[in-house]
Write a protein that holds these residues in place. Structure first.
Motif, PDB file in Angstrom:
ATOM      1  N   SER A  33      34.614  46.538  36.735  1.00  0.00           N
ATOM      2  CA  SER A  33      34.700  46.158  38.137  1.00  0.00           C
ATOM      3  C   SER A  33      35.892  45.237  38.368  1.00  0.00           C
ATOM      4  O   SER A  33      36.473  44.681  37.427  1.00  0.00           O
ATOM      5  CB  SER A  33      33.417  45.445  38.561  1.00  0.00           C
ATOM      6  N   VAL A  34      36.250  45.076  39.633  1.00  0.00           N
ATOM      7  CA  VAL A  34      37.347  44.171  39.984  1.00  0.00           C
ATOM      8  C   VAL A  34      37.073  42.740  39.492  1.00  0.00           C
ATOM      9  O   VAL A  34      37.956  42.105  38.904  1.00  0.00           O
ATOM     10  CB  VAL A  34      37.598  44.197  41.505  1.00  0.00           C
ATOM     11  N   LEU A  67      30.873  36.337  36.133  1.00  0.00           N
ATOM     12  CA  LEU A  67      31.847  35.251  36.068  1.00  0.00           C
ATOM     13  C   LEU A  67      32.986  35.495  37.046  1.00  0.00           C
ATOM     14  O   LEU A  67      33.452  34.578  37.738  1.00  0.00           O
ATOM     15  CB  LEU A  67      32.382  35.141  34.637  1.00  0.00           C
ATOM     16  N   GLY A  68      33.432  36.741  37.145  1.00  0.00           N
ATOM     17  CA  GLY A  68      34.523  37.072  38.057  1.00  0.00           C
ATOM     18  C   GLY A  68      34.157  36.921  39.517  1.00  0.00           C
ATOM     19  O   GLY A  68      35.014  36.620  40.354  1.00  0.00           O
ATOM     20  N   GLN A  69      32.892  37.155  39.839  1.00  0.00           N
ATOM     21  CA  GLN A  69      32.444  36.958  41.220  1.00  0.00           C
ATOM     22  C   GLN A  69      32.696  35.521  41.667  1.00  0.00           C
ATOM     23  O   GLN A  69      33.076  35.258  42.820  1.00  0.00           O
ATOM     24  CB  GLN A  69      30.943  37.274  41.335  1.00  0.00           C
ATOM     25  N   VAL A  70      32.493  34.594  40.744  1.00  0.00           N
ATOM     26  CA  VAL A  70      32.734  33.183  41.042  1.00  0.00           C
ATOM     27  C   VAL A  70      34.233  32.899  41.098  1.00  0.00           C
ATOM     28  O   VAL A  70      34.721  32.206  41.994  1.00  0.00           O
ATOM     29  CB  VAL A  70      32.050  32.284  39.988  1.00  0.00           C
ATOM     30  N   VAL A  71      34.974  33.457  40.137  1.00  0.00           N
ATOM     31  CA  VAL A  71      36.426  33.252  40.086  1.00  0.00           C
ATOM     32  C   VAL A  71      37.080  33.728  41.383  1.00  0.00           C
ATOM     33  O   VAL A  71      37.973  33.067  41.922  1.00  0.00           O
ATOM     34  CB  VAL A  71      37.026  34.002  38.878  1.00  0.00           C
ATOM     35  N   LEU A  72      36.638  34.862  41.892  1.00  0.00           N
ATOM     36  CA  LEU A  72      37.218  35.430  43.111  1.00  0.00           C
ATOM     37  C   LEU A  72      36.584  34.878  44.381  1.00  0.00           C
ATOM     38  O   LEU A  72      36.913  35.321  45.486  1.00  0.00           O
ATOM     39  CB  LEU A  72      37.062  36.958  43.090  1.00  0.00           C
ATOM     40  N   GLU A  73      35.660  33.944  44.210  1.00  0.00           N
ATOM     41  CA  GLU A  73      34.957  33.308  45.332  1.00  0.00           C
ATOM     42  C   GLU A  73      34.196  34.329  46.170  1.00  0.00           C
ATOM     43  O   GLU A  73      34.095  34.208  47.387  1.00  0.00           O
ATOM     44  CB  GLU A  73      35.938  32.516  46.200  1.00  0.00           C
ATOM     45  N   ARG A  74      33.650  35.328  45.485  1.00  0.00           N
ATOM     46  CA  ARG A  74      32.798  36.303  46.156  1.00  0.00           C
ATOM     47  C   ARG A  74      31.336  35.857  46.133  1.00  0.00           C
ATOM     48  O   ARG A  74      30.508  36.402  46.853  1.00  0.00           O
ATOM     49  CB  ARG A  74      32.914  37.671  45.487  1.00  0.00           C
TER      50      ARG A  74
END
Length: 283
Positions: free
Chosen positions: A55-56, A198-205
Motif C-alpha cells: 500500500s501507499v 505505521l505509514g498511516q501515521v507518517v502520512l497523517e492519514r
C-alpha cells in the motif's frame, strides 16, 4: 501469417489460451481503455501470480526507514514483470494505466516513469521470449506486437489520467511513489499490515490509537516486517523466473510434438486457419 504454436499448445498444454494475448486487447485498440478494464486485469493478474502490492502507507514507511531497500524492491518488481509470460506483459500495462490514472491527483511520481519505460522493455522481452521458442516468425510477430503496444502506451500517456470510471465501483489499486510487489503469503501480509499502520501515521492519514491494533497484531517488530516484505519481493522474482523456465519447457515440447486430430472448438477458428494471437493482423 499463421502462428501454429498457438494451435499446438491449445490442444496439449493446460491454460495455453493465455498465449493468444486476449488480455492485451485493451492496449492494442485505437482508444484508451476504461480504467475498469485495467483494474480488473491487475486484480486477476496479481491473483494469478500469487502477489500483492504494498500500500501507499507501507511504501512511505520503507522510504522513511529503508530507502535503499525500497529502491532495490522497486527495481526487483520491474524486473519480475519483464518475465516474458503473457500474464506479466498484460499486468505491467494494466499497472502503468492505473499509475497514470492516479497521476491526475498525485502528480507525476517516479512510478509513472518506471512503469512507462518498463512497458516498452516488457514488449521487447516478450519478443525475445518468442525467439527463445525457436519459431521462424518470432521476430516479425514480436515487432508487430511492439508496434501495437507502443501505440497503446501513447494513448495511455496522453489520455489515461482522464479514463472514465463508474461511480459505483471502488477506485483502482492505489500506487505510491514506487511499486513493490510481494509474494502473497500470511507472514508477508502481516508484515505489510504492520508497515501500513505505521505509514498511516507518517502520512497523517490516521492517529496512532486508530491503527495500534493493526500495528501490534502482526506480532512482528518493524525491522522484522521490513525484512519480510523485502524477502517476499525477492522470492516473487525467483518464482517468476522459475515459471518462465517451466513454461518455456512446456511450450517447446508442445511445439515439437505432432498436432493430434481434434474437433475441439477451441482449436479452430471459423476460417479454418490456425488460431492467431490477438496482435497478429490479417494479411
Amino acid at each position: 501469417m499463421k502462428f501454429n504454436l498457438f494451435e499446438r499448445v491449445s490442444s496439449r498444454v493446460p491454460e495455453s489460451s493465455k498465449w493468444l494475448l486476449n488480455d492485451l486487447s485493451p492496449y492494442l485498440g485505437d482508444v484508451c481503455p476504461h480504467i475498469e478494464a485495467s483494474q480488473k486485469l491487475v486484480e486477476d493478474g496479481l491473483s494469478e501470480i500469487g502477489a500483492f502490492a504494498l500500500s501507499v502507507p507501507a511504501v512511505a514507511t520503507l522510504l522513511l526507514l529503508d530507502e535503499s531497500g525500497l529502491d532495490a524492491a522497486a527495481v526487483a518488481t520491474v524486473s519480475l514483470l519483464l518475465t516474458p509470460l503473457p500474464r506479466c506483459l498484460a499486468l505491467i500495462h494494466g499497472l502503468n494505466h492505473i499509475a497514470v490514472w492516479h497521476s491526475l491527483h498525485l502528480g507525476n511520481t517516479p512510478v509513472v516513469d518506471d512503469l512507462s519505460a518498463a512497458c516498452a522493455d516488457a514488449a521487447c522481452s516478450f519478443r525475445n521470449g518468442l525467439i527463445s521458442l525457436g519459431l521462424d516468425e518470432a521476430t516479425e510477430l514480436g515487432e508487430e506486437l511492439i508496434a501495437g503496444l507502443r501505440r497503446g502506451n501513447h494513448l495511455i500517456s496522453n489520455d489515461g489520467a482522464r479514463s472514465t470510471r463508474s461511480p459505483g465501483l471502488p477506485p483502482p489499486l492505489e500506487i505510491g511513489i514506487r511499486l513493490v510487489l510481494v509474494e502473497d503469503r500470511p507472514r508477508a501480509r502481516q508484515a505489510a499490515k504492520h508497515l501500513d499502520a505505521l505509514g498511516q501515521v507518517v502520512l497523517e492519514r490516521a492517529y496512532p490509537y486508530q491503527v495500534q491494533n493493526a500495528f501490534y497484531s502482526s506480532g512482528l517488530t518493524t525491522t522484522e516486517a521490513i525484512e519480510e516484505v523485502l524477502m517476499g519481493c525477492a522470492d516473487l522474482t525467483g518464482q517468476m523466473s522459475s515459471l518462465w523456465d517451466k513454461e518455456l519447457s512446456r511450450l517447446c515440447s508442445a511445439k515439437a510434438a505432432p498436432i493430434p486430430a481434434t474437433t475441439d472448438q477451441h482449436d479452430r477458428v471459423d476460417s479454418g486457419q490456425a488460431i492467431r494471437p490477438v496482435f497478429a493482423l490479417p494479411r
